[in-house]
Structures are given as structure tokens and as C-alpha cells.
Design an enzyme around this catalytic site. Sequence first.
Site, PDB file in Angstrom:
ATOM      1  N   LYS A 161       0.837  -1.209   0.000  1.00 13.31           N
ATOM      2  CA  LYS A 161       0.000   0.000   0.000  1.00 13.31           C
ATOM      3  C   LYS A 161       0.870   1.256   0.000  1.00 13.31           C
ATOM      4  CE  LYS A 161      -3.950   1.779   2.722  1.00 13.31           C
ATOM      5  NZ  LYS A 161      -4.798   1.449   3.903  1.00 13.31           N
ATOM      6  N   SER A 163      -9.491   1.719   2.569  1.00 18.06           N
ATOM      7  CA  SER A 163      -8.530   2.484   1.803  1.00 18.06           C
ATOM      8  C   SER A 163      -7.472   1.621   1.103  1.00 18.06           C
ATOM      9  CB  SER A 163      -7.824   3.485   2.726  1.00 18.06           C
ATOM     10  OG  SER A 163      -7.109   2.831   3.772  1.00 18.06           O
ATOM     11  N   SER A 168     -10.312  -0.833   6.449  1.00 19.00           N
ATOM     12  CA  SER A 168      -9.522  -0.582   5.249  1.00 19.00           C
ATOM     13  C   SER A 168      -8.824  -1.813   4.674  1.00 19.00           C
ATOM     14  CB  SER A 168      -8.478   0.511   5.519  1.00 19.00           C
ATOM     15  OG  SER A 168      -9.110   1.768   5.617  1.00 19.00           O
TER      16      SER A 168
END
Length: 509
Positions: A99, A174, A198
Site C-alpha cells: 500500500k 482504503s 480498510s
Amino acid sequence: MAATKLTPAFGQKAAPSSASEQRLDYASVSDLRALLDARKISASELFEHAVGRIEALDSRINAVVVRDFERAKAAAREADAALARGERRLLLGIPMTVKEAFNIGGLQTTWGFPSGRGWRAAEDAVAVTRLKAAGAVILGKTNLATAMADWQSFNEIYGTTKNPWDLTRTPGGSSGGSAAALAAGYVPLELGSDISGSLRVPAHLCGVFAHKPTSNLVPQRGHAPPHSQALATDLTNGLGVCGPMARTGADLSAALDILAGPDEQEATAYRLVLPPARHETLKDFRVLVLDSHPLLPVAGEIGAALDQLASRLAKAGANVARSSSLVPDLAESARLHTRMVRNFGAFGRPPEFFKKIQENVATLKPDDDSLKAWRMRAPLLSHHEMMAAEIARARLRQQWAALFREFDVVLCPPFAVLAFPHDQKPDQEDRTIDIDGEMHPYLSLIVWATLATPPGLPATVMPIGRSKAGLPIGVQIIGPLFEDRTPLAFAQLLEREHGGFARPPEIPL
């Protein structure tokens, strides 16, 4: 070196032998590990294959937004040399991405903030360092929501990530780029993070696996906003976590073994010894199923999939309950989570922001206990009020501990809806979400994340089916504090008996 036959992606029939390249797309870490160790394929070939697929498909999906292919190519060559010397490490030669929120020395970290454009980290995050030490070949970084504060993944820097199952829909957020990269067959392993779902929401929406570890199990140093110093201090006080994503339960569990353990700054005093899973067969598990929340309905297809799963488990001999007086107040958990996360999110805002919040809060009735009211009040909470919230979290942990003396795992939805069309209204308060024909506040979608986050519990998400329209449906498996191996083991057993990852339809070029 020529690729050999691989185990097909779970839930799929084996492809013809002429489709070896296609089978590489969805091979697991263990598949690739066996090929590499047997010298039937090289790390350099795996690198070339992963890069080729990213370059072929990612102009449409937009998952891998920070690319580090040159250094990854060199790392793959180094992995091949190590393999030739007889070295064996779990991820040696395995391509993966992480990420964007994680620092990688020399690469841009923005968190989607325009102000972060061009800022480059000096060193790797602790989690990245551990993955590299295990031999991972990190190709780059995947897209995320701005400030990691949305269940969609778009921002001004990198644009919008799309769901490989349906490009008109979000992959979640996210960690949406991470889930999309897995579902699209780019890499077999990902690193994400979670404070309000997330990790769990993108896994559910993209049909992959994710694990939210027990609070503070995986160090967060280097998972930091741009222009900030990488510190061992967790500003979320254990609400936020870092964890792995994969396409199989076994890969998820193995990745956690690599990532977990005290920060090196504390390792001189502490060692991690996680207890084993409580059981080795599904029939031995005591399972509590929660399929409704007092603050938000669940899409009917998600509820039906969970109901079918509960029935299958009961038929397999598991002790399955549909309710318990031991369950904490779910509405109060959601309000507590909202207060704390919104307070944390307001940290560092300018004075005019808080002045506007004060004006808005003045319009509320004192007895307004809605989630929206607490979203408004949260930035203004005093230190004493936050201390009271921490005490409430401690009480929650006690309640869950009592529940887990009677049950081994709790099954519930990861999210109230399936993958939904992109909605990029700037103010999330202006968005709504359709749940079986009825519109609800978008931000109320937080509720299913709030079972595990405030008490710091581990939670594994895995796919359990698909909707009539072919969209993935997942289940959230919550386990006892520090007993991460229990929900992970349950997920692997469930995968073995009732199916797991299935590849989406091929994305048209």
C-alpha cells in the site's frame, strides 16, 4: 526455465497445459515457492511475468501507482543468485506490492495528499523491511483513499482504482489498490492497513483474503504521512493496524508470521509467542453468527450468504449459535469507534477548522446520539473525554473476553453492501448508499468495522460466495485478543471445505 503445472486458483478448474502463463497469474505463494525451490522457474521470470500483466491491464484498473521495476528487477536477480546458493526463505523471489501509505526508501509516499507529491521516504517501514528480509521482490506501491479515509480508493495524485470484477465499481478502500492487484492476478501477496475496515472492506469487495491483526501485533513505524518522521509511537493507540492480504488463507497466515512481532526498538525486551489455533477441524469450533446491526441494515444477498454458511457449518457438526446475551452493545461500539477515529482524524487541523466544528455542534440537540452527531462532536473531545473513551474500550475488551470463553469465533458481514458504483462527492456526508432499494447515509457503512477495532480484536475476511450479479461476498471472522491463529485457521478450514478465491472474468484489453 519453463514454468510447470500449477495448482489452479481455488474454485476454478485447471486450465490446459498450454495456459501456463495464465496459471502463473493466480498462483499462490506456496505454488511459486515450490517452483522456485525446485528451480523450475526463476525469480527473474516471475518478475517479468508480473510486470507484463501490470503493464497489460493496469491502465484500466489503476492499482499499482508507484512503480519500482528497476530495483525490483535487481532484487529478482539477487534472489536467483541466493536460490542458486541453496538459500531458502519464505518469500525469496516472490513478487509483491504494498500500500502506498508504507514508506519505501527512495519512493514517493503521499497518502493521496497533493502536498505529499514528490516527497520521498529515506528508509523502509518496519513491515517492508521484514518482507524484504524474507526475500520479497517489491514491485511498487498500490493506490489508496486520500488520507486513508474512505471505502473507495481515489485521490488527486493517482486517480481512481477500479474493481477487477466490474470496472464501474469501487474495489473498496482504503487498501483498494492492494485488493485490486490481488484480484487482477498481478501479485499473490499484499500489505495493507486498517482502522475502519480498510483491509476488510476491500477484501470483501474484491473477493480476496485479508487479516486485521490484534492491535499492535505488527509494528507501524514507517506507515506514516508524507513529510513526517517515522516513529514507533502509534498515534491511534491501537485502533489502526497493519496487516497482510492474499488469495489464500495459508498465504495470509504465513505473511502474518513474517510481519508480527515487536518493533526492533523494543525487541530487546519482548518476544512474540502467539497461542495456537483453538481447533483443527470445523466441527470442533463454537461459532456465533451475527447477521444484523442495530444502526444499519445488511444487503439481503450478504445476509443470505452468511445464513447459508451458518447452515453448512451446523451440518458439518460445528456448534453454531445465532445470538448471545454476551454480545456487547453494537450501537455503543459504533458510537465509541466514531468518536475516537474522528478525533484522531482531526489532529493537526488549523484553528478555523475547529471554529467551524464548534458552530456546527452548537446546532445539535444535547441528547442527539446518532453517528452523525458524534462525527460532528468528535474533533472537539477533551483529553478527559478521550480518557473515558479508552476506559470504555477496556470494558469492551472484558466483554469480548467473556464472550470468547463461550465461543471460538464470531462470524459477521465485513460490510453492509457489495461493491458499489464509484461515488466521488467531495463531502462524504453528501453521499448515500443503496441497501436493497433504501438509501442510507454513506458514512454509516462504518458499523461492521466497529466490532473488532475498538477492542483490538483480530479479524480475518475471506470470500464465501457471489451475488446474482457475480460480485464477491465475504465473511468477517473475529477471534479472541492475541489469538490471531484461531480466525486464520478457521478461514483455511472453511476455504478447504467450502471454497475460497475465484478469479474474476478476464479484464478486456
